[in-house]
Scaffold this motif. Sequence first.
Motif, PDB file in Angstrom:
ATOM      1  N   ALA A  73      43.064  43.213  30.023  1.00 15.58           N
ATOM      2  CA  ALA A  73      42.368  41.767  29.899  1.00 15.58           C
ATOM      3  C   ALA A  73      41.815  41.416  31.241  1.00 15.58           C
ATOM      4  CB  ALA A  73      43.535  40.780  29.766  1.00 15.58           C
ATOM      5  N   LYS A  74      41.979  42.041  32.332  1.00 18.91           N
ATOM      6  CA  LYS A  74      41.513  41.800  33.522  1.00 18.91           C
ATOM      7  C   LYS A  74      40.115  42.507  33.438  1.00 18.91           C
ATOM      8  CE  LYS A  74      45.332  40.614  36.445  1.00 18.91           C
ATOM      9  NZ  LYS A  74      45.720  40.674  37.856  1.00 18.91           N
ATOM     10  N   CYS A  75      40.136  43.774  32.873  1.00 21.81           N
ATOM     11  CA  CYS A  75      38.888  44.520  32.753  1.00 21.81           C
ATOM     12  C   CYS A  75      37.847  43.761  31.884  1.00 21.81           C
ATOM     13  CB  CYS A  75      38.962  45.760  32.151  1.00 21.81           C
ATOM     14  SG  CYS A  75      40.343  46.809  33.037  1.00 21.81           S
TER      15      CYS A  75
ATOM     16  N   PHE B  92      41.578  35.192  47.902  1.00 22.01           N
ATOM     17  CA  PHE B  92      40.779  35.156  46.337  1.00 22.01           C
ATOM     18  C   PHE B  92      41.378  34.160  45.376  1.00 22.01           C
ATOM     19  CE2 PHE B  92      40.043  39.288  48.309  1.00 22.01           C
ATOM     20  CZ  PHE B  92      38.551  39.135  48.554  1.00 22.01           C
ATOM     21  N   PRO B  93      40.714  33.416  44.580  1.00 14.83           N
ATOM     22  CA  PRO B  93      41.153  32.768  43.715  1.00 14.83           C
ATOM     23  C   PRO B  93      41.927  33.361  42.610  1.00 14.83           C
ATOM     24  CG  PRO B  93      38.928  32.803  43.344  1.00 14.83           C
ATOM     25  CD  PRO B  93      39.337  33.590  44.568  1.00 14.83           C
TER      26      PRO B  93
ATOM     27  N   THR C 200      43.592  42.632  42.885  1.00 13.78           N
ATOM     28  CA  THR C 200      43.963  41.831  41.769  1.00 13.78           C
ATOM     29  C   THR C 200      43.250  41.795  40.738  1.00 13.78           C
ATOM     30  OG1 THR C 200      43.631  39.704  42.835  1.00 13.78           O
ATOM     31  CG2 THR C 200      45.838  40.739  43.269  1.00 13.78           C
ATOM     32  N   THR C 201      41.919  41.967  40.732  1.00 17.35           N
ATOM     33  CA  THR C 201      40.820  41.806  40.130  1.00 17.35           C
ATOM     34  C   THR C 201      41.005  42.889  38.766  1.00 17.35           C
ATOM     35  OG1 THR C 201      39.362  41.477  41.568  1.00 17.35           O
ATOM     36  CG2 THR C 201      38.428  42.224  39.472  1.00 17.35           C
TER      37      THR C 201
ATOM     38  N   HIS D  74      33.558  37.041  38.890  1.00 15.30           N
ATOM     39  CA  HIS D  74      33.146  36.766  40.476  1.00 15.30           C
ATOM     40  C   HIS D  74      34.062  36.731  41.400  1.00 15.30           C
ATOM     41  CE1 HIS D  74      28.890  37.288  39.660  1.00 15.30           C
ATOM     42  NE2 HIS D  74      29.001  36.448  38.437  1.00 15.30           N
ATOM     43  N   LYS D  75      35.179  36.080  40.918  1.00 16.18           N
ATOM     44  CA  LYS D  75      36.439  35.935  42.019  1.00 16.18           C
ATOM     45  C   LYS D  75      36.001  35.086  43.261  1.00 16.18           C
ATOM     46  CE  LYS D  75      39.858  37.833  41.501  1.00 16.18           C
ATOM     47  NZ  LYS D  75      41.038  37.467  40.822  1.00 16.18           N
ATOM     48  N   GLY D  76      35.169  34.207  42.840  1.00 14.21           N
ATOM     49  CA  GLY D  76      34.725  33.090  43.923  1.00 14.21           C
ATOM     50  C   GLY D  76      33.318  32.686  43.693  1.00 14.21           C
ATOM     51  N   ILE D  77      33.240  31.543  44.392  1.00 10.17           N
ATOM     52  CA  ILE D  77      31.656  30.834  44.276  1.00 10.17           C
ATOM     53  C   ILE D  77      31.628  30.584  45.536  1.00 10.17           C
ATOM     54  CG2 ILE D  77      30.346  29.164  43.328  1.00 10.17           C
ATOM     55  CD1 ILE D  77      32.178  28.765  40.842  1.00 10.17           C
TER      56      ILE D  77
END
Length: 823
Positions: A596-598, A821-822, A712-713, A254-257
């Motif tokens: 690995a990101k996928c 983004f985290p 970067t996701t 989710h790249k964020g809450i």
Amino acid sequence: MNAIRSFRSRHLAAAAVVIGLVSLVGCKGDTGSTGATGATGATGAQGPQGPQGAPGTSATAPIDHAQQLTATITNVTVATSTPAKPVVKFKLVNENGQPVTGLQASSISFGIAKLVPAGTQLAAVPPLTTAAQVQNSSQWQSYIYHTATPAASLVPSSYKVTGTQALPQATVESGKSGALVDNGDGTYQYTFAKDISTDAAVKYDPTLTHLVGFEIRGAAPANSPTYQFQPSTGATSGIASRAIVDDQTCLNCHKGIAAHGGARTEVQYCSVCHNPSSYDASTGNTLDFKVMFHKIHMGANLPSVVAGGSYYIAGYMNHVSDYSNINFPTGDLRTCSMCHNESDTSSPDTVGWRDNPGMEPCGSCHDDVDFVNGKNHLGGVTNAQCATCHGPSSTIVTNSTYKGTLKVADVHVIPELDFQQKIQYQILSVKNSAPGQFPVINFKIVDPTNGSKAWNVLSDEPFTHCNAATDASLANLSLAISWSTTDYTNLGSGTTSEAAQPIQIPVTCAATPPVAVGDGSFTVTSTTAVPSGTTGSAGVMLQGHPAHEFGTANTAWFPDGQGTNREIPIPQTNAMFWAGITDSSAVSRRTVVDVAKCNGCHYQLNGHGNNRVDSVQMCATCHNPDSTDVVARTAKGITWANPDPTDNYGEQTIDLKVLIHAVHAAPDLASYAPTATPYVVYHGRARNWINSTPFPTPVGSGGSTPTINDCTTCHTNDAKGNPTYYPPDPSSSTVLATTINTNGNGPPQGQKAMTAAVAACGACHVTSSAQSHMEQNGGSTRNNPATKDANSQVQSQESCAVCHGKGAIADVAVEHKLSSFPD
């Protein structure tokens, strides 16, 4: 301002001294005798504060100047006598680590809950009069709640108010209700207005673990910290906990809450309100974390939704969040470990997913089950009985062929992924790969769980399912050769099934079987030679899947219920090997994204029916700049003279840099660029209009803040350490343009292509103004002609990197706000 005052004070004083000297010098006459010493004057007022310290020092900063806030709760205490109002001590720092002052009570809210042990009856919270049933796991229960009533109508009005009664709903206490003290040094103290010892419904037990947290609104973005402690002793460790899901697990996808307007940013803080005593009155749905979040991720696959229903929650101001169209990106809903990561030390209690079965968590996904009346399950059961069949010690067998117990962990096993551990592909060597030669490939398939023992691909069961009349899923292994690794075009491969595809060499079920070498390995020889004139290096792939017969199928293993002797295709990570064609040392293709990101979202990247698995490099061999869907479109009568009615094209590129951006961006593009041409792809028997699966937004954002701009996701760094999301160097020969004219089926007006950066960026930036901007800066879009040479190079040069390169005036990282983004 203090620094300015100090500057002015010093310089005015100096000016006064100068004026005094000038006056003295201007007076004439003899100097008189020294007078007596005068009395000591009164002490002057304290001077102004000196200049503010550098970032990271102890000097404070005002909250209204902060760009980011980090909050930490340092201590919570509760008086041993009435009133038992929790006292919270915390600190705030800004993005530079400076203590922050000036927090207003109206900007902060606090929540508090107790951890009710497993097997304990949850008392009825008003207006409910019936206690909640005993649950098999511990539960948070909030001390702060209000009565929620069903809305008269929902927004949008197409949703129905299905709730029929007022229900309790957990909430938080405004900082204006209690007493907030700003200590002036970045530390604060808050005393709750709520006396937690006097609530008639939620009984206070100081020996239980308690959870306190807060949220900040109306200031710079801030985290929502929590603090767990035992009031009777003040202990923060060695006490009961309920850490089921870690923030990082959510952030993998989710790249964020950013729940409830962005103020609630941590999973543990969500637990303060999202517990079994909290409901959405307008729908009657529980807001319990374990139920709500299972149902959200099941979304479109919930049995109730599949049957024509829907799942939505009516939140603040009766805004509706509809989760009925959510598709979990793993493709298989039994991938529980995506959220329940037992190797994560930050969530030690996540084992509860398999050790504490109950009607609430299980019924959240299996919502077509009625545990009381016996629909799709035995009836009349209680939570206390769940462990008998589904607990960690259960020995009840449902499928003796494959593990077979009814334990939660067993019935969520994905058989093909479990069997997958027994197989590993290896390419050992490639010979005769020069132009005009017929490549000879030596490969081996081994069992890593059995000392890397070699499989016999000619006789061992997983590789022998070749009879389409009797085998439900055929073994389907092949080798492929693609060139050149600078950027694949596969010119001269002779493949006609799809445009610009590699040489394909069958391994299993082949008319010419591979030849056993004697060491457990095999060789195959290509019947197509590397074309004359080909340069560089080749990518050689071992792809496809074996198939394993699991015996009598059971719906616990195979949800589609297919019958006996069913062979299941086994997804297998593709093997890649680099071979020189004219290069003396083989050159691999550039790495653009990290698989690995996928898998942070997809669990195991899998395409084309288990044939392409966990290898973006493999994907690029087929999804190359010269590859389009022209063959599949033509087979269905779609040409430029008779284009597809949706996109009005006779041909669509399937170049990876276009396809992947388009797939992930499509739903967001539909909202901000509704007139843009949809991305439609034909493949084999299927026609796919790719616009239905949204890119994961921050948790709780409801889709209002998509992270499609977070490159970067997926993207990684290149060999030089530079991020691969920057525009390609226009002078590079390693990035080719994307063709829209293959196999002579192009539009009458001539060759069309997209330059490399246009192909990637233009898949998301689809507006006419964006396209014009790219053309004005040397790019070629599919809407303006561009000639190409024999090597597929467009005869124009993009200047994108001048403005959008690293450190440039419109740096991609800055324009996409990647720092927000985290990691």
